[in-house]
Design a protein around this motif. Structure first.
Motif, PDB file in Angstrom:
ATOM      1  N   MET A   1       0.921  20.608  -6.958  1.00 49.93           N
ATOM      2  CA  MET A   1       0.346  19.718  -5.926  1.00 49.93           C
ATOM      3  C   MET A   1       1.187  19.820  -4.828  1.00 49.93           C
ATOM      4  N   GLU A   2       0.546  19.654  -3.620  1.00 46.95           N
ATOM      5  CA  GLU A   2       1.195  19.935  -2.206  1.00 46.95           C
ATOM      6  C   GLU A   2       1.202  18.559  -1.497  1.00 46.95           C
ATOM      7  N   ILE A   3       2.275  17.988  -1.369  1.00 45.87           N
ATOM      8  CA  ILE A   3       2.042  16.822  -0.572  1.00 45.87           C
ATOM      9  C   ILE A   3       2.851  16.867   0.769  1.00 45.87           C
ATOM     10  N   LYS A   4       2.024  16.312   1.906  1.00 49.09           N
ATOM     11  CA  LYS A   4       2.488  16.837   3.027  1.00 49.09           C
ATOM     12  C   LYS A   4       3.476  15.155   3.556  1.00 49.09           C
ATOM     13  N   ARG A   5       2.949  14.133   3.019  1.00 45.99           N
ATOM     14  CA  ARG A   5       3.793  12.894   3.499  1.00 45.99           C
ATOM     15  C   ARG A   5       3.275  11.672   2.434  1.00 45.99           C
ATOM     16  N   ILE A   6       4.289  10.835   2.379  1.00 53.26           N
ATOM     17  CA  ILE A   6       4.052   9.764   1.470  1.00 53.26           C
ATOM     18  C   ILE A   6       4.475   8.384   2.394  1.00 53.26           C
ATOM     19  N   ASP A   7       3.921   7.546   2.558  1.00 53.66           N
ATOM     20  CA  ASP A   7       4.214   6.216   3.280  1.00 53.66           C
ATOM     21  C   ASP A   7       4.245   5.147   2.446  1.00 53.66           C
TER      22      ASP A   7
ATOM     23  N   TYR B   1       0.739  -1.239   0.005  1.00 55.89           N
ATOM     24  CA  TYR B   1      -0.015  -0.096  -0.057  1.00 55.89           C
ATOM     25  C   TYR B   1       0.922   1.030  -0.031  1.00 55.89           C
ATOM     26  N   ILE B   2       0.386   2.222  -0.640  1.00 50.59           N
ATOM     27  CA  ILE B   2       0.940   3.669  -0.485  1.00 50.59           C
ATOM     28  C   ILE B   2      -0.233   4.612  -0.106  1.00 50.59           C
ATOM     29  N   ARG B   3       0.551   5.368   0.879  1.00 54.61           N
ATOM     30  CA  ARG B   3      -0.641   6.432   1.415  1.00 54.61           C
ATOM     31  C   ARG B   3       0.006   7.579   0.961  1.00 54.61           C
ATOM     32  N   ILE B   4      -0.622   8.639   0.654  1.00 52.55           N
ATOM     33  CA  ILE B   4      -0.399   9.942   0.121  1.00 52.55           C
ATOM     34  C   ILE B   4      -1.092  11.019   0.847  1.00 52.55           C
ATOM     35  N   GLN B   5      -0.644  11.763   1.652  1.00 53.00           N
ATOM     36  CA  GLN B   5      -1.353  12.831   2.634  1.00 53.00           C
ATOM     37  C   GLN B   5      -1.016  14.226   1.830  1.00 53.00           C
ATOM     38  N   ASP B   6      -2.303  14.803   1.705  1.00 53.30           N
ATOM     39  CA  ASP B   6      -1.985  16.123   0.925  1.00 53.30           C
ATOM     40  C   ASP B   6      -1.769  17.203   2.106  1.00 53.30           C
ATOM     41  N   SER B   7      -0.999  18.156   1.888  1.00 53.47           N
ATOM     42  CA  SER B   7      -0.765  19.280   2.809  1.00 53.47           C
ATOM     43  C   SER B   7      -2.007  20.312   3.103  1.00 53.47           C
ATOM     44  N   ARG B   8      -2.713  20.181   2.052  1.00 53.94           N
ATOM     45  CA  ARG B   8      -3.945  21.151   2.637  1.00 53.94           C
ATOM     46  C   ARG B   8      -5.350  20.147   2.099  1.00 53.94           C
ATOM     47  N   ASN B   9      -6.301  20.581   2.533  1.00 51.84           N
ATOM     48  CA  ASN B   9      -7.776  19.812   2.366  1.00 51.84           C
ATOM     49  C   ASN B   9      -8.307  20.281   1.185  1.00 51.84           C
ATOM     50  N   ASN B  10      -8.250  21.623   0.571  1.00 52.96           N
ATOM     51  CA  ASN B  10      -9.019  21.983   0.011  1.00 52.96           C
ATOM     52  C   ASN B  10      -8.469  22.514  -1.652  1.00 52.96           C
ATOM     53  N   LYS B  11      -6.985  22.428  -1.642  1.00 54.36           N
ATOM     54  CA  LYS B  11      -6.343  22.828  -2.819  1.00 54.36           C
ATOM     55  C   LYS B  11      -5.106  22.037  -3.283  1.00 54.36           C
ATOM     56  N   TYR B  12      -4.778  22.031  -4.475  1.00 52.06           N
ATOM     57  CA  TYR B  12      -3.503  21.560  -4.879  1.00 52.06           C
ATOM     58  C   TYR B  12      -3.402  19.902  -4.390  1.00 52.06           C
TER      59      TYR B  12
ATOM     60  N   ALA C   1      -0.013   1.539  -9.443  1.00 47.17           N
ATOM     61  CA  ALA C   1      -1.288   1.963  -8.843  1.00 47.17           C
ATOM     62  C   ALA C   1      -1.822   2.864  -9.768  1.00 47.17           C
ATOM     63  N   THR C   2      -3.094   3.322 -10.060  1.00 49.71           N
ATOM     64  CA  THR C   2      -3.644   4.248 -10.601  1.00 49.71           C
ATOM     65  C   THR C   2      -4.295   5.186  -9.557  1.00 49.71           C
ATOM     66  N   ILE C   3      -4.232   6.428  -9.600  1.00 52.04           N
ATOM     67  CA  ILE C   3      -4.965   7.490  -8.781  1.00 52.04           C
ATOM     68  C   ILE C   3      -5.835   8.335  -9.724  1.00 52.04           C
ATOM     69  N   ASP C   4      -7.089   7.992  -9.323  1.00 52.60           N
ATOM     70  CA  ASP C   4      -8.264   8.609 -10.158  1.00 52.60           C
ATOM     71  C   ASP C   4      -9.182   8.581  -8.934  1.00 52.60           C
ATOM     72  N   ASP C   5      -9.035   9.700  -7.965  1.00 54.17           N
ATOM     73  CA  ASP C   5      -9.770  10.040  -6.879  1.00 54.17           C
ATOM     74  C   ASP C   5     -11.219  10.403  -7.120  1.00 54.17           C
TER      75      ASP C   5
ATOM     76  N   GLY D   1      -4.945  11.231   4.628  1.00 54.75           N
ATOM     77  CA  GLY D   1      -4.564  10.733   3.429  1.00 54.75           C
ATOM     78  C   GLY D   1      -5.102   9.781   2.481  1.00 54.75           C
ATOM     79  N   HIS D   2      -4.736   9.212   1.381  1.00 55.63           N
ATOM     80  CA  HIS D   2      -5.578   8.476   0.369  1.00 55.63           C
ATOM     81  C   HIS D   2      -4.606   7.227   0.210  1.00 55.63           C
ATOM     82  N   TRP D   3      -5.283   5.861   0.488  1.00 48.30           N
ATOM     83  CA  TRP D   3      -4.686   4.769   0.346  1.00 48.30           C
ATOM     84  C   TRP D   3      -4.712   4.259  -1.013  1.00 48.30           C
ATOM     85  N   TYR D   4      -3.616   3.395  -1.457  1.00 50.56           N
ATOM     86  CA  TYR D   4      -3.602   3.004  -2.702  1.00 50.56           C
ATOM     87  C   TYR D   4      -3.062   1.636  -2.530  1.00 50.56           C
TER      88      TYR D   4
END
Length: 115
Positions: free
Chosen positions: A99-105, A14-25, A45-49, A60-63
Motif C-alpha cells: 500500500m502507498e499512503i500519501k497522508r493520514i490525518d 474522524y481519520i482521513r487516509i489519502q492514497d499516493s496514487r489513484n489507481n494502484k496500491y 473503524a473498519t475499512i471496507d471500501d 482521501g477517504h474519511w472514516y
C-alpha cells in the motif's frame, strides 16, 4: 502502521487516509485500532471500501471513529496513546498487500502533554 502520540493522547472523531496514487496500491480493506498502555486494542473503524474496481479519489477517504460508550466521568478513557492501521486484504487494483499512503490525518481532540 502504528502511531505513538508520546506525551499526549488523542480522541479521534474522524481519520482521513489519502492514497499516493489513484489507481494502484490503495488501502481498501482493514481496520483502525486504538489503545493505551497495558490495554487491549479496540477497533474504532473498519475499512471496507469496495471490491477493487471503483475508481479511487485523490482527496482521501474519511472514516468515522466508532468509540465505545462511556459515562461522562469516564470520558478520559476515549483518549488513546496509540493508533494503528491494519491492512486485512489486497490493495486496490493489485494482487498483493503493498500500500502507498500519501497522508493520514486525525481529527478530534487531544490532551496536553503529560509530564
Amino acid at each position: 502502521i502504528q502511531f505513538d502520540f508520546l506525551a499526549r493522547k488523542v480522541k479521534p472523531d474522524y481519520i482521513r487516509i489519502q492514497d499516493s496514487r489513484n489507481n494502484k496500491y490503495c488501502l481498501i480493506k482493514g481496520r483502525i485500532e486504538a489503545r493505551n498502555e497495558n490495554e487491549d486494542w479496540v477497533v474504532i473503524a473498519t475499512i471496507d471500501d469496495d471490491d477493487g474496481t471503483t475508481p479511487r479519489s485523490t482527496t482521501g477517504h474519511w472514516y468515522q471513529a466508532s468509540l465505545p460508550w462511556v459515562s461522562k466521568n469516564d470520558e478520559y478513557k476515549l483518549y488513546y496513546k496509540y493508533i494503528r492501521i491494519i491492512q486485512t486484504g489486497y490493495s486496490y487494483n493489485s494482487n498483493n498487500y503493498e500500500m502507498e499512503i500519501k497522508r493520514i490525518d486525525f481529527y478530534g481532540e487531544y490532551t496536553e502533554p503529560v509530564i
